[in-house]
Design a protein around this motif. Structure first.
Motif, PDB file in Angstrom:
ATOM      1  N   ASN A 167      18.664   9.934  19.216  1.00 50.00           N
ATOM      2  CA  ASN A 167      18.732   9.077  18.026  1.00 50.00           C
ATOM      3  C   ASN A 167      18.517   7.621  18.418  1.00 50.00           C
ATOM      4  O   ASN A 167      19.474   6.895  18.696  1.00 50.00           O
ATOM      5  N   SER A 183      11.556  17.544  25.654  1.00 54.97           N
ATOM      6  CA  SER A 183      12.709  18.414  25.915  1.00 54.97           C
ATOM      7  C   SER A 183      14.042  17.744  25.589  1.00 54.97           C
ATOM      8  O   SER A 183      15.104  18.294  25.873  1.00 54.97           O
ATOM      9  N   SER A 184      13.994  16.545  24.982  1.00 56.91           N
ATOM     10  CA  SER A 184      15.225  15.861  24.574  1.00 56.91           C
ATOM     11  C   SER A 184      15.882  16.600  23.413  1.00 56.91           C
ATOM     12  O   SER A 184      15.225  17.302  22.640  1.00 56.91           O
ATOM     13  N   HIS A 185      17.188  16.422  23.288  1.00 55.46           N
ATOM     14  CA  HIS A 185      17.869  16.876  22.076  1.00 55.46           C
ATOM     15  C   HIS A 185      18.899  15.818  21.685  1.00 55.46           C
ATOM     16  O   HIS A 185      19.374  15.045  22.507  1.00 55.46           O
ATOM     17  N   SER A 186      19.214  15.762  20.407  1.00 54.54           N
ATOM     18  CA  SER A 186      20.153  14.768  19.869  1.00 54.54           C
ATOM     19  C   SER A 186      19.738  13.352  20.254  1.00 54.54           C
ATOM     20  O   SER A 186      20.586  12.518  20.575  1.00 54.54           O
ATOM     21  N   LEU A 215      20.649  13.516  27.432  1.00 58.69           N
ATOM     22  CA  LEU A 215      20.725  14.703  26.579  1.00 58.69           C
ATOM     23  C   LEU A 215      19.351  15.361  26.566  1.00 58.69           C
ATOM     24  O   LEU A 215      18.489  15.038  25.747  1.00 58.69           O
ATOM     25  N   ASP A 216      19.141  16.269  27.494  1.00 58.55           N
ATOM     26  CA  ASP A 216      17.819  16.842  27.717  1.00 58.55           C
ATOM     27  C   ASP A 216      17.983  18.240  28.272  1.00 58.55           C
ATOM     28  O   ASP A 216      18.880  18.493  29.080  1.00 58.55           O
ATOM     29  N   SER A 217      17.125  19.146  27.859  1.00 59.16           N
ATOM     30  CA  SER A 217      17.233  20.527  28.321  1.00 59.16           C
ATOM     31  C   SER A 217      16.671  20.735  29.725  1.00 59.16           C
ATOM     32  O   SER A 217      16.879  21.791  30.321  1.00 59.16           O
ATOM     33  N   ASP A 276      12.453   8.954  24.880  1.00 61.67           N
ATOM     34  CA  ASP A 276      12.414  10.304  24.342  1.00 61.67           C
ATOM     35  C   ASP A 276      11.533  11.205  25.218  1.00 61.67           C
ATOM     36  O   ASP A 276      10.672  10.730  25.951  1.00 61.67           O
ATOM     37  N   ARG A 285      17.839  15.189  33.254  1.00 59.57           N
ATOM     38  CA  ARG A 285      19.251  14.793  33.217  1.00 59.57           C
ATOM     39  C   ARG A 285      19.662  14.139  34.529  1.00 59.57           C
ATOM     40  O   ARG A 285      20.390  13.137  34.537  1.00 59.57           O
ATOM     41  N   GLN A 334       4.512  12.002  16.472  1.00 62.24           N
ATOM     42  CA  GLN A 334       5.824  11.448  16.801  1.00 62.24           C
ATOM     43  C   GLN A 334       5.831   9.927  16.679  1.00 62.24           C
ATOM     44  O   GLN A 334       6.784   9.334  16.149  1.00 62.24           O
TER      45      GLN A 334
END
Length: 206
Positions: A142, A137-140, A107-109, A134, A114, A181
């Motif tokens: 967790n 440019s990662s998203h979601s 999950l990466d822009s 992480d 990806r 971070q």
């Protein structure tokens, strides 16, 4: 001794994602290898300089030059070489006999990130420990697995600073934001500083 392989799409990806964890592996006597898929030629800095920066960063972490591998694929177009990429990663996993593999999350822009994540999952299909790190440019993202890097955060930042062409041209490679971070991940993990991972596969040793 654990054999570790960290995979990144571009120079500085590995340091950003799991540099502190790699430094901990090395301090524990583990054998660490790094595979960088491109030379980051589409970003700031000359290719020759980025290669030298990556070599310097790896050595700061404690990874010898002979344990640093290159994928030789074009920056920004890694997804065009899907099968080649799987084979390249699989070859290095076999060559290093890696027990633990660190790679990008899917999950990466960034399209290269990806592609590397998906290719690693295919190449590491026989590995029992594959963890995704992480990225700016990662998203979601967790994480449910954490590594305490309180004692190696300084080394992570020092290795990141070796990527001078990126530090001066991209906030994504900001050492101060990396410290922030690490503090947040540490708060999640109930330690001072941490790196977080999402496990693709994780065999627990109990």
């Amino acid at each position: 001794m654990t054999r570790v392989l960290a995979i990144g799409s571009h120079p500085d990806d590995i340091e950003l994602g799991c540099g502190g964890t790699l430094a901990r592996h090395i301090s524990s006597g583990d054998e660490v290898h790094m595979l960088v898929i491109t030379t980051g030629e589409s970003g700031p800095g000359e290719v020759s300089g980025r290669v030298l920066e990556q070599i310097a960063a790896a050595q700061i972490l404690g990874v010898p030059r002979e344990n640093l591998f290159w994928g030789d694929l074009p920056d920004g177009r890694v997804s065009n070489y899907e099968l080649d990429l799987v084979h390249k990663i699989e070859l290095i996993i076999t060559q290093t006999q890696a027990d633990v593999v660190y790679t990008h999350g899917n999950l990466d822009s960034h399209q290269d990130h990806r592609a590397v994540a998906a290719a690693t999952w295919g190449a590491a299909r026989h590995a029992s420990r594959v963890l995704c790190y992480d990225s700016p440019s990662s998203h979601s993202f967790n994480p449910s697995v954490f590594v305490d890097i309180t004692g190696t955060l300084d080394k992570k930042c020092e290795a990141l600073k070796a990527h001078k062409s990126q530090i001066g041209n991209s906030r994504m490679a900001s050492p101060s934001l990396v410290v922030t971070q690490a503090g947040y991940r540490g708060f999640q993990a109930r330690v001072e500083a941490a790196e977080g991972f999402m496990p693709h596969r994780l065999l627990l040793d109990v």
